[in-house]
Design a protein around this motif. Structure first.
Motif, mmCIF file in Angstrom:
data_model
loop_
_atom_site.group_PDB
_atom_site.id
_atom_site.type_symbol
_atom_site.label_atom_id
_atom_site.label_comp_id
_atom_site.label_asym_id
_atom_site.label_seq_id
_atom_site.Cartn_x
_atom_site.Cartn_y
_atom_site.Cartn_z
ATOM 1 N N LEU A 33 23.431 -54.383 29.582
ATOM 2 C CA LEU A 33 22.114 -54.090 29.692
ATOM 3 C C LEU A 33 20.978 -55.453 29.595
ATOM 4 N N GLY A 34 22.039 -56.660 29.217
ATOM 5 C CA GLY A 34 21.174 -57.807 29.113
ATOM 6 C C GLY A 34 20.553 -58.040 27.917
ATOM 7 N N ASP A 36 20.895 -58.110 23.299
ATOM 8 C CA ASP A 36 21.877 -58.732 22.527
ATOM 9 C C ASP A 36 23.017 -57.575 22.210
ATOM 10 N N PRO A 37 24.343 -57.867 22.732
ATOM 11 C CA PRO A 37 25.168 -56.840 22.661
ATOM 12 C C PRO A 37 25.341 -55.923 21.192
ATOM 13 N N ARG A 38 25.055 -56.584 20.343
ATOM 14 C CA ARG A 38 24.885 -55.511 18.798
ATOM 15 C C ARG A 38 23.637 -54.718 18.951
ATOM 16 N N LEU A 39 22.655 -54.833 19.923
ATOM 17 C CA LEU A 39 21.525 -54.092 19.612
ATOM 18 C C LEU A 39 21.673 -52.513 19.615
ATOM 19 N N PRO A 40 22.532 -51.993 20.595
ATOM 20 C CA PRO A 40 22.752 -50.652 20.597
ATOM 21 C C PRO A 40 23.174 -50.195 19.252
ATOM 22 N N LEU A 41 24.219 -50.772 18.768
ATOM 23 C CA LEU A 41 24.788 -50.199 17.462
ATOM 24 C C LEU A 41 23.842 -50.501 15.976
#
Length: 215
Positions: A33-34, A36-41
């Motif tokens: 999604l472009g 921070d990879p940690r944002l969804p969690l």
């Protein structure tokens, strides 16, 4: 297998135990999604609205589409651009996960050695178990979306043990999330935090009863 403990049954989690890492799949979603990879969690763990959506979906009170729409709104509220025409969030997470063949084989070995084996899973998606013949793999299957109770609720472990025909003090919970293992232990089960098949197999040897030979 040369067990030396007292337990006679094992409950296995699904995502992150019978499959590759769920956490890594969520991070892959963030990267795709472009953001921070940690944002969804981070949102699911710390954003009240996002967490409520996940709980409602895992407990079967809302379906996959409603969860996706609501979570997409929360992501957009945190600056993530999601095109409504893009593939669904849940499908993208599931697409980043693969069966862990070594763990599937371990389940079969444990069952073949005479121990009762069950699945206890918090469901994510309306068809998240596609490709797995769960009734053939397990003596009992307990899924949060069907029971309306999710881990780490004590009742989730009790229901799973009831369906498996064992008492909590006779069972072991294998889960990739430490909070779920801790909750299982509070409910009377032994707990194993799963990292890989070899380590889990070794841990099971220390808690399973040697005398369980056949069912």
């Amino acid at each position: 297998m040369a067990p030396s403990g007292t337990r006679t049954a094992v409950l296995f989690d699904f995502g992150g135990v019978l499959t590759t890492s769920v956490l890594a799949a969520f991070e892959r979603l963030g990267a795709d999604l472009g953001c921070d990879p940690r944002l969804p969690l981070r949102l699911l763990a710390g954003d009240r609205a996002s967490g409520a959506l996940l709980v409602a979906h895992e407990e079967g009170r809302i379906g996959e589409l409603e969860f996706e729409r609501g979570f997409a709104e929360r992501l957009r509220a945190h600056g993530v651009a999601i095109d409504p025409a893009e593939p669904g969030i849940v499908g993208r997470i599931q697409g980043a996960m693969r069966p862990d063949r070594a763990m599937v084989e371990l389940v079969a070995r444990v069952r073949g050695a005479g121990y009762r084996v069950g699945l206890l899973s918090n469901s994510l998606g309306d068809d998240c178990y596609a490709g797995f013949d769960l009734p053939a793999m397990f003596d009992a299957v307990t899924v949060s979306g069907e029971t309306g109770v999710r881990k780490p609720s004590r009742r989730a472990y009790e229901i799973a043990c009831e369906r498996l025909g064992v008492r909590p003090p006779d069972a072991v919970m294998v889960d990739d999330l430490e909070q779920n293992v801790n909750a299982a232990e509070r409910a009377g089960l032994a707990g194993i935090v799963h990292t890989d098949a070899e380590a889990t197999a070794a841990a099971l040897k220390s808690v399973l009863r040697p005398s369980a030979q056949t069912r």
